[in-house]
Motif scaffolding. Sequence first.
Motif, PDB file in Angstrom:
ATOM      1  N   ALA A  49       0.882  -1.464  -0.033  1.00 50.47           N
ATOM      2  CA  ALA A  49       0.114  -0.095  -0.084  1.00 50.47           C
ATOM      3  C   ALA A  49       0.837   1.371  -0.011  1.00 50.47           C
ATOM      4  O   ALA A  49       1.984   1.202   0.433  1.00 50.47           O
ATOM      5  CB  ALA A  49      -0.845   0.013   1.259  1.00 50.47           C
ATOM      6  N   THR A  50       0.479   2.381  -0.870  1.00 47.97           N
ATOM      7  CA  THR A  50       0.945   3.390  -0.678  1.00 47.97           C
ATOM      8  C   THR A  50       0.035   4.543  -0.650  1.00 47.97           C
ATOM      9  O   THR A  50      -1.156   4.403  -0.987  1.00 47.97           O
ATOM     10  CB  THR A  50       1.842   3.758  -1.925  1.00 47.97           C
ATOM     11  N   LYS A  51       0.474   5.661  -0.073  1.00 49.49           N
ATOM     12  CA  LYS A  51      -0.490   7.168   0.183  1.00 49.49           C
ATOM     13  C   LYS A  51       0.273   8.299  -0.038  1.00 49.49           C
ATOM     14  O   LYS A  51       1.347   8.456   0.675  1.00 49.49           O
ATOM     15  CB  LYS A  51      -1.098   6.852   1.443  1.00 49.49           C
ATOM     16  N   LEU A  57      -3.972   6.766  -3.648  1.00 49.18           N
ATOM     17  CA  LEU A  57      -3.981   5.830  -2.783  1.00 49.18           C
ATOM     18  C   LEU A  57      -3.873   4.670  -3.498  1.00 49.18           C
ATOM     19  O   LEU A  57      -4.340   4.362  -4.487  1.00 49.18           O
ATOM     20  CB  LEU A  57      -5.284   5.918  -1.841  1.00 49.18           C
ATOM     21  N   ASN A  58      -2.932   3.498  -3.217  1.00 49.25           N
ATOM     22  CA  ASN A  58      -2.581   2.252  -3.983  1.00 49.25           C
ATOM     23  C   ASN A  58      -2.650   1.133  -3.058  1.00 49.25           C
ATOM     24  O   ASN A  58      -1.971   1.374  -1.836  1.00 49.25           O
ATOM     25  CB  ASN A  58      -1.227   2.334  -4.722  1.00 49.25           C
ATOM     26  N   TYR A  59      -3.229   0.102  -3.360  1.00 46.89           N
ATOM     27  CA  TYR A  59      -3.043  -1.316  -2.582  1.00 46.89           C
ATOM     28  C   TYR A  59      -2.813  -2.440  -3.421  1.00 46.89           C
ATOM     29  O   TYR A  59      -3.366  -2.397  -4.572  1.00 46.89           O
ATOM     30  CB  TYR A  59      -4.540  -1.563  -1.789  1.00 46.89           C
ATOM     31  N   ARG A  66      -8.367  -6.069   3.882  1.00 45.43           N
ATOM     32  CA  ARG A  66      -7.730  -6.613   5.149  1.00 45.43           C
ATOM     33  C   ARG A  66      -6.785  -5.482   5.531  1.00 45.43           C
ATOM     34  O   ARG A  66      -6.533  -5.509   6.968  1.00 45.43           O
ATOM     35  CB  ARG A  66      -7.133  -7.771   4.956  1.00 45.43           C
ATOM     36  N   PHE A  67      -6.309  -4.622   4.807  1.00 37.43           N
ATOM     37  CA  PHE A  67      -5.060  -3.796   5.351  1.00 37.43           C
ATOM     38  C   PHE A  67      -5.425  -2.565   5.110  1.00 37.43           C
ATOM     39  O   PHE A  67      -6.028  -2.010   4.076  1.00 37.43           O
ATOM     40  CB  PHE A  67      -3.738  -3.952   4.601  1.00 37.43           C
ATOM     41  N   THR A  68      -4.952  -1.681   5.874  1.00 39.64           N
ATOM     42  CA  THR A  68      -5.281  -0.066   5.910  1.00 39.64           C
ATOM     43  C   THR A  68      -4.232   0.817   6.129  1.00 39.64           C
ATOM     44  O   THR A  68      -3.232   0.593   7.323  1.00 39.64           O
ATOM     45  CB  THR A  68      -6.407   0.446   6.963  1.00 39.64           C
ATOM     46  N   ILE A  69      -3.661   1.550   5.337  1.00 41.94           N
ATOM     47  CA  ILE A  69      -2.493   2.358   5.486  1.00 41.94           C
ATOM     48  C   ILE A  69      -3.150   3.758   5.789  1.00 41.94           C
ATOM     49  O   ILE A  69      -4.160   4.431   5.319  1.00 41.94           O
ATOM     50  CB  ILE A  69      -1.907   2.566   4.041  1.00 41.94           C
ATOM     51  N   GLN A  81      -2.126  -0.953   9.329  1.00 42.63           N
ATOM     52  CA  GLN A  81      -2.850  -1.691   9.919  1.00 42.63           C
ATOM     53  C   GLN A  81      -3.157  -3.183   9.089  1.00 42.63           C
ATOM     54  O   GLN A  81      -4.034  -2.960   8.156  1.00 42.63           O
ATOM     55  CB  GLN A  81      -4.136  -1.070  10.277  1.00 42.63           C
ATOM     56  N   MET A  82      -3.023  -4.154   9.742  1.00 45.69           N
ATOM     57  CA  MET A  82      -3.259  -5.420   8.942  1.00 45.69           C
ATOM     58  C   MET A  82      -4.097  -6.190   9.828  1.00 45.69           C
ATOM     59  O   MET A  82      -3.805  -6.714  11.041  1.00 45.69           O
ATOM     60  CB  MET A  82      -1.738  -6.085   8.904  1.00 45.69           C
TER      61      MET A  82
END
Length: 115
Positions: A49-51, A57-59, A66-69, A81-82
Amino acid sequence: QVQLVESGGGLVQPGGTLRLSCVVSKIIFSINSMGWYRQAPGKERELVATKSTIGTLNYGDFVKGRFTISRDNAKNTVYLQMNNLQPEDTAVYYCRFSDRLGVYWGQGTQVTVSS
């Protein structure tokens, strides 16, 4: 010299959670991108992920919600957050920072998902 320091990796059971953090020592330009990549044994490094500061925003496809950047720009810190971690998420997770001068990487933090 820009330095990245990661923390938060470790061993977790399947279905568990972890939160990774990465502090960037020096940020000069307001337009930049922070994020995470990972590399499992025998595989290529891949995007997690990148922000960016301009909202990009890229995942990775495998994230599937499942994950949040997130970023705290006042602290030069990016978080990952995984949730619902699975054995296939086992890898070294690398923090990445980029601006108009270049791309910088952290040393990596090991995440192991195993029962």
